[in-house]
Design a protein around this motif. Structure first.
Motif, mmCIF file in Angstrom:
data_model
loop_
_atom_site.group_PDB
_atom_site.id
_atom_site.type_symbol
_atom_site.label_atom_id
_atom_site.label_comp_id
_atom_site.label_asym_id
_atom_site.label_seq_id
_atom_site.Cartn_x
_atom_site.Cartn_y
_atom_site.Cartn_z
ATOM 1 N N GLU A 84 0.814 -1.338 -0.136
ATOM 2 C CA GLU A 84 0.246 0.131 0.041
ATOM 3 C C GLU A 84 0.914 1.199 0.062
ATOM 4 O O GLU A 84 1.726 1.171 0.735
ATOM 5 C CB GLU A 84 -0.914 0.012 1.191
ATOM 6 N N LEU A 85 0.641 2.329 -1.082
ATOM 7 C CA LEU A 85 1.199 3.526 -0.982
ATOM 8 C C LEU A 85 0.583 4.511 -0.437
ATOM 9 O O LEU A 85 -0.633 4.600 -1.073
ATOM 10 C CB LEU A 85 1.844 3.529 -2.500
ATOM 11 N N VAL A 86 1.301 5.642 0.268
ATOM 12 C CA VAL A 86 0.496 6.659 0.641
ATOM 13 C C VAL A 86 1.171 7.942 0.379
ATOM 14 O O VAL A 86 2.351 7.884 0.317
ATOM 15 C CB VAL A 86 0.125 6.807 2.097
ATOM 16 N N GLU A 87 0.459 8.597 -0.552
ATOM 17 C CA GLU A 87 1.285 9.811 -1.030
ATOM 18 C C GLU A 87 2.022 10.734 0.018
ATOM 19 O O GLU A 87 1.605 10.703 1.172
ATOM 20 C CB GLU A 87 0.284 10.752 -2.011
ATOM 21 N N GLY A 88 3.060 11.273 -0.500
ATOM 22 C CA GLY A 88 3.808 12.181 0.510
ATOM 23 C C GLY A 88 3.674 13.649 -0.014
ATOM 24 O O GLY A 88 3.119 13.919 -0.912
ATOM 25 N N CYS A 89 4.355 14.608 0.847
ATOM 26 C CA CYS A 89 4.213 15.985 0.417
ATOM 27 C C CYS A 89 5.511 16.727 0.988
ATOM 28 O O CYS A 89 6.173 16.161 2.062
ATOM 29 C CB CYS A 89 3.165 16.700 1.486
ATOM 30 N N ASP A 90 6.240 17.503 0.209
ATOM 31 C CA ASP A 90 7.537 18.048 0.548
ATOM 32 C C ASP A 90 7.688 19.297 1.318
ATOM 33 O O ASP A 90 8.463 19.795 1.693
ATOM 34 C CB ASP A 90 8.146 18.518 -1.021
ATOM 35 N N LYS A 91 6.166 19.710 1.966
ATOM 36 C CA LYS A 91 5.951 20.455 3.226
ATOM 37 C C LYS A 91 6.222 21.844 2.343
ATOM 38 O O LYS A 91 6.270 22.668 3.590
ATOM 39 C CB LYS A 91 6.578 20.241 4.088
ATOM 40 N N SER A 92 6.390 22.208 1.267
ATOM 41 C CA SER A 92 6.374 23.513 0.856
ATOM 42 C C SER A 92 4.888 24.211 0.558
ATOM 43 O O SER A 92 4.088 23.374 0.407
ATOM 44 C CB SER A 92 7.290 23.697 -0.584
ATOM 45 N N PHE A 93 4.977 25.649 0.660
ATOM 46 C CA PHE A 93 3.762 26.230 0.549
ATOM 47 C C PHE A 93 2.996 26.020 -0.908
ATOM 48 O O PHE A 93 2.111 26.003 -1.153
ATOM 49 C CB PHE A 93 4.002 27.684 0.813
ATOM 50 N N ALA A 94 4.395 26.041 -1.801
ATOM 51 C CA ALA A 94 3.721 25.958 -3.528
ATOM 52 C C ALA A 94 2.979 24.597 -3.561
ATOM 53 O O ALA A 94 2.036 24.556 -4.491
ATOM 54 C CB ALA A 94 4.999 26.072 -4.349
ATOM 55 N N THR A 95 3.594 23.340 -2.995
ATOM 56 C CA THR A 95 2.863 22.092 -3.265
ATOM 57 C C THR A 95 1.612 22.249 -2.394
ATOM 58 O O THR A 95 0.597 21.390 -2.973
ATOM 59 C CB THR A 95 4.031 21.037 -2.683
ATOM 60 N N CYS A 96 1.530 22.724 -1.343
ATOM 61 C CA CYS A 96 0.338 22.645 -0.556
ATOM 62 C C CYS A 96 -0.910 23.527 -1.344
ATOM 63 O O CYS A 96 -2.001 22.890 -1.295
ATOM 64 C CB CYS A 96 0.558 23.528 0.937
ATOM 65 N N HIS A 97 -0.387 24.539 -1.825
ATOM 66 C CA HIS A 97 -1.459 25.232 -2.635
ATOM 67 C C HIS A 97 -1.820 24.643 -4.224
ATOM 68 O O HIS A 97 -2.900 24.650 -4.230
ATOM 69 C CB HIS A 97 -0.881 26.584 -3.058
ATOM 70 N N ALA A 98 -0.713 24.217 -4.943
ATOM 71 C CA ALA A 98 -1.117 23.843 -6.159
ATOM 72 C C ALA A 98 -1.624 22.527 -6.141
ATOM 73 O O ALA A 98 -2.629 22.131 -7.005
ATOM 74 C CB ALA A 98 0.183 24.076 -6.931
ATOM 75 N N ARG A 99 -0.900 21.691 -5.576
ATOM 76 C CA ARG A 99 -1.340 20.273 -5.506
ATOM 77 C C ARG A 99 -2.237 19.978 -4.727
ATOM 78 O O ARG A 99 -3.373 18.864 -5.127
ATOM 79 C CB ARG A 99 0.106 19.219 -5.183
ATOM 80 N N PHE A 100 -2.541 20.383 -3.479
ATOM 81 C CA PHE A 100 -3.385 19.857 -2.709
ATOM 82 C C PHE A 100 -4.635 20.718 -2.279
ATOM 83 O O PHE A 100 -5.555 20.436 -1.944
ATOM 84 C CB PHE A 100 -2.885 19.555 -1.121
ATOM 85 N N GLY A 101 -4.410 22.060 -3.005
ATOM 86 C CA GLY A 101 -5.515 22.974 -2.705
ATOM 87 C C GLY A 101 -5.670 23.379 -1.098
ATOM 88 O O GLY A 101 -6.931 23.522 -0.789
ATOM 89 N N ASN A 102 -4.322 23.090 -0.249
ATOM 90 C CA ASN A 102 -4.892 23.453 1.132
ATOM 91 C C ASN A 102 -4.110 24.472 1.725
ATOM 92 O O ASN A 102 -3.766 24.334 3.086
ATOM 93 C CB ASN A 102 -4.322 21.940 1.741
ATOM 94 N N ALA A 103 -3.971 25.538 0.886
ATOM 95 C CA ALA A 103 -3.000 26.718 1.624
ATOM 96 C C ALA A 103 -3.857 27.163 2.740
ATOM 97 O O ALA A 103 -2.834 27.745 3.764
ATOM 98 C CB ALA A 103 -3.158 27.813 0.460
ATOM 99 N N ALA A 104 -4.859 27.155 3.039
ATOM 100 C CA ALA A 104 -5.641 27.563 4.349
ATOM 101 C C ALA A 104 -5.075 26.952 5.570
ATOM 102 O O ALA A 104 -5.208 27.440 6.597
ATOM 103 C CB ALA A 104 -7.233 27.450 4.138
ATOM 104 N N ASN A 105 -4.787 25.492 5.504
ATOM 105 C CA ASN A 105 -4.322 24.837 6.423
ATOM 106 C C ASN A 105 -2.955 24.659 6.742
ATOM 107 O O ASN A 105 -2.469 23.754 7.339
ATOM 108 C CB ASN A 105 -4.944 23.624 6.527
#
Length: 265
Positions: A225-246
């Motif tokens: 089972e693979l779970v996606e990761g995040c590089d913890k940058s604001f750009a990734t949070c905003h563009a890929r996850f649409g989660n800038a508010a959090n």
């Protein structure tokens, strides 16, 4: 027979994956609270250090690697990391708990020729954690936790392993987007690695690079089972996850480099 003459030390160990075992220093198995505690005379605790103040309670447990439940391979693979351990004295004649002696979670584990030593840290050790967080340009939350709030339901995927070479695993399914699994996790289902979760350093197409090689040999076709990761940058949070508010960081806060700037520099 007096209670003093019937005292046996017992351990109840609960792994993070739900497996629970019981061990005792008595010369025969005991049933305590519905769990069979297997005789393990080689298991011995060090002096238990308990404090009425704010110092962490600590204890070491030493034992030979002779139990069918605990062996060197599983210890080194991390199956017992973070397991909850409860130490108590019980009446070996009746199975009644006489006194609780301490509890904690398995921390550092050392394996030697004579067996293993596991360090236990009590609950008061949590008081050593920082009261407030330091500021950082990167997000301090973990992808999918209660602060991040990104739903991971659609970001978990199952795949079959085609082959393993060192830390590189080749899958039968490509990642959804470039670098999707970098910073994520891979969990093994079935086989010798079943139940183990490993950190993923990077991914590209049908290949993922683990932080460390699998603990045990992998057979082609193993389910993971693979779970996606995040590089913890604001750009990734905003563009890929649409989660800038959090976003739990301060990407626009000036850093210490601001003090070193000078006109024309």
């Amino acid at each position: 027979m007096s209670a003093v003459n019937c005292v046996a030390l017992c351990w109840r160990i609960e792994r993070r994956d739900g497996v629970a075992i019981g061990l005792t220093t008595h010369d025969r198995d005991l049933e305590v609270d519905g769990l069979i505690h297997r005789a393990a005379p080689g298991m011995t605790p060090s002096a238990i250090e308990r404090s009425g103040g704010l110092d962490a309670d600590t204890m070491d447990v030493r034992g030979g690697l002779s139990s069918a439940a605990i062996d060197e391979a599983d210890l080194l693979a991390g199956r017992w990391d973070g397991a909850r351990v409860t130490l108590f004295a019980a009446d070996w004649d009746t199975g009644v708990v006489i006194a609780g002696l301490g509890e904690g979670r398995i921390g550092a584990v050392e394996v030697g020729e004579a067996g293993f030593t596991a360090e236990l840290a009590g609950a008061s050790g949590d008081l050593a954690r920082p009261v407030v967080e330091d500021t950082s340009a990167e997000c301090r939350a973990e992808l999918g936790d209660r602060r991040c709030r990104v739903a991971l339901g659609t970001r978990r995927r199952f795949a079959r392993v085609l082959g393993v070479e060192g830390q590189e695993v080749t899958l039968d399914t490509a990642e959804p987007v470039a670098g999707a699994y970098a910073g994520g996790t891979l969990r093994w289902f079935g086989g010798a690695n079943a139940g183990l979760t490993q950190a993923v350093d990077g991914s590209a197409g049908m290949r993922v690079m683990l932080r460390a090689p699998p603990a045990f040999a992998v057979v082609a076709g193993a389910l993971v089972e693979l779970v996606e990761g995040c590089d913890k940058s604001f750009a990734t949070c905003h563009a890929r996850f649409g989660n800038a508010a959090n976003f739990r960081g301060e990407p626009h806060l000036p850093g210490i480099d601001l003090l070193t700037r000078y006109p024309g520099g």
